[in-house]
Design a protein around this motif. Structure first.
Motif, PDB file in Angstrom:
ATOM      1  N   SER A 255       0.812  -1.226   0.000  1.00  0.00           N
ATOM      2  CA  SER A 255       0.000   0.000   0.000  1.00  0.00           C
ATOM      3  C   SER A 255       0.844   1.275   0.000  1.00  0.00           C
ATOM      4  CB  SER A 255      -0.956   0.000   1.193  1.00  0.00           C
ATOM      5  OG  SER A 255      -0.220  -0.075   2.403  1.00  0.00           O
ATOM      6  N   THR A 256       2.089   1.177  -0.444  1.00  0.00           N
ATOM      7  CA  THR A 256       2.970   2.344  -0.486  1.00  0.00           C
ATOM      8  C   THR A 256       3.819   2.321  -1.750  1.00  0.00           C
ATOM      9  OG1 THR A 256       3.145   2.269   1.930  1.00  0.00           O
ATOM     10  CG2 THR A 256       4.760   3.612   0.768  1.00  0.00           C
ATOM     11  N   ASP A 257       3.833   3.423  -2.473  1.00  0.00           N
ATOM     12  CA  ASP A 257       4.715   3.552  -3.632  1.00  0.00           C
ATOM     13  C   ASP A 257       5.962   4.314  -3.186  1.00  0.00           C
ATOM     14  OD1 ASP A 257       6.068   3.976  -5.977  1.00  0.00           O
ATOM     15  OD2 ASP A 257       4.423   5.024  -6.991  1.00  0.00           O
ATOM     16  N   LEU A 258       7.006   3.571  -2.886  1.00  0.00           N
ATOM     17  CA  LEU A 258       8.246   4.185  -2.405  1.00  0.00           C
ATOM     18  C   LEU A 258       8.964   4.983  -3.483  1.00  0.00           C
ATOM     19  CD1 LEU A 258       9.511   1.272  -0.157  1.00  0.00           C
ATOM     20  CD2 LEU A 258       8.510   3.440   0.586  1.00  0.00           C
ATOM     21  N   THR A 259       8.588   4.791  -4.759  1.00  0.00           N
ATOM     22  CA  THR A 259       9.207   5.594  -5.822  1.00  0.00           C
ATOM     23  C   THR A 259       8.672   7.017  -5.812  1.00  0.00           C
ATOM     24  OG1 THR A 259       7.613   5.025  -7.556  1.00  0.00           O
ATOM     25  CG2 THR A 259       9.526   3.560  -7.289  1.00  0.00           C
TER      26      THR A 259
ATOM     27  N   LEU B   5      17.700   9.384  -5.807  1.00  0.00           N
ATOM     28  CA  LEU B   5      18.175   8.181  -6.487  1.00  0.00           C
ATOM     29  C   LEU B   5      18.009   8.318  -8.007  1.00  0.00           C
ATOM     30  CD1 LEU B   5      16.604   5.580  -4.042  1.00  0.00           C
ATOM     31  CD2 LEU B   5      18.983   6.337  -4.126  1.00  0.00           C
ATOM     32  N   THR B   6      18.737   7.509  -8.745  1.00  0.00           N
ATOM     33  CA  THR B   6      18.709   7.546 -10.207  1.00  0.00           C
ATOM     34  C   THR B   6      17.427   6.923 -10.729  1.00  0.00           C
ATOM     35  OG1 THR B   6      21.111   7.371 -10.250  1.00  0.00           O
ATOM     36  CG2 THR B   6      19.951   6.838 -12.291  1.00  0.00           C
ATOM     37  N   ARG B   7      16.730   7.662 -11.596  1.00  0.00           N
ATOM     38  CA  ARG B   7      15.478   7.175 -12.194  1.00  0.00           C
ATOM     39  C   ARG B   7      15.786   6.308 -13.409  1.00  0.00           C
ATOM     40  NH1 ARG B   7      11.806  10.976  -9.905  1.00  0.00           N
ATOM     41  NH2 ARG B   7      12.887  12.853  -9.381  1.00  0.00           N
TER      42      ARG B   7
END
Length: 190
Positions: free
Chosen positions: A111-115, A123-125
């Protein structure tokens, strides 16, 4: 090698939450043994769906299902330490494998989108198999681990943390191992 795995496993467990495991149980995750004659680089798993497809909700309950025997084999991820589920107080259940190249820890967040989390935006996408991924490193003491946050759905993601066994250990580098496990896990999602 076993000592390195145990030390790394202990370090990873300590780094995850700083708390003791409330329950750890081995699972019936894939098991294989590397041979001395095999190459040191793991093949990159394909992005096509696997025959063992699991919903993300299933992986959140049983994260060691994220890879199967085919993934674990020598021609793919070269897993030689069976997946073990870890239940850390206050955190989602995770699975940890020993693979040629390093210790791999997979944690699904149902239930969490850490991105999308602000603290991870440095951080590098990247995109892997059409999914948004944030890649980087985390250092604790002398150990540096590669980390990936992967978006898999609306408000869903997983974290992979790969801690290399050492400079002279056989296998792919930690970034390659992180990418290979990410592709294998994504291939099992519908």
């Amino acid at each position: 090698m076993v000592t390195a795995i145990l030390v790394t496993s202990t370090l990873m467990a300590g780094c995850s939450t700083g708390e003791e495991t409330s329950e750890s149980k081995p699972t019936k995750a894939p098991r294989s043994s590397p041979s001395a004659s095999s190459g040191s680089r793991a093949a990159v798993p394909s992005g096509s769906p696997s025959s063992s497809v699991h919903t993300f909700a299933e992986l959140a309950k049983r994260p060691c299902l994220a890879i199967d025997d085919e993934d674990a084999g020598l021609t793919r991820l070269a897993v030689f330490v069976e997946g073990t589920e870890n239940h850390y107080k206050g955190n989602p259940t995770s699975c940890q494998w020993g693979a040629r190249g390093g210790l791999v820890d997979f944690t699904p967040y149902a239930s969490t989108d850490l991105t999308a989390d602000e603290k991870n935006q440095h951080l590098t996408r990247q995109r892997i198999n059409g999914h948004r991924v944030l890649l980087g490193t985390v250092s604790r003491g002398e150990k540096t681990s590669h980390i990936a946050y992967v978006a898999v759905g609306t408000r869903q993601s997983f974290r992979l943390m790969v801690t290399p066994f050492g400079e002279d250990a056989p296998g792919p580098d930690a970034l390659t191992l992180t990418t290979n496990f990410t592709k294998a896990i994504l291939a099992h999602l519908p």
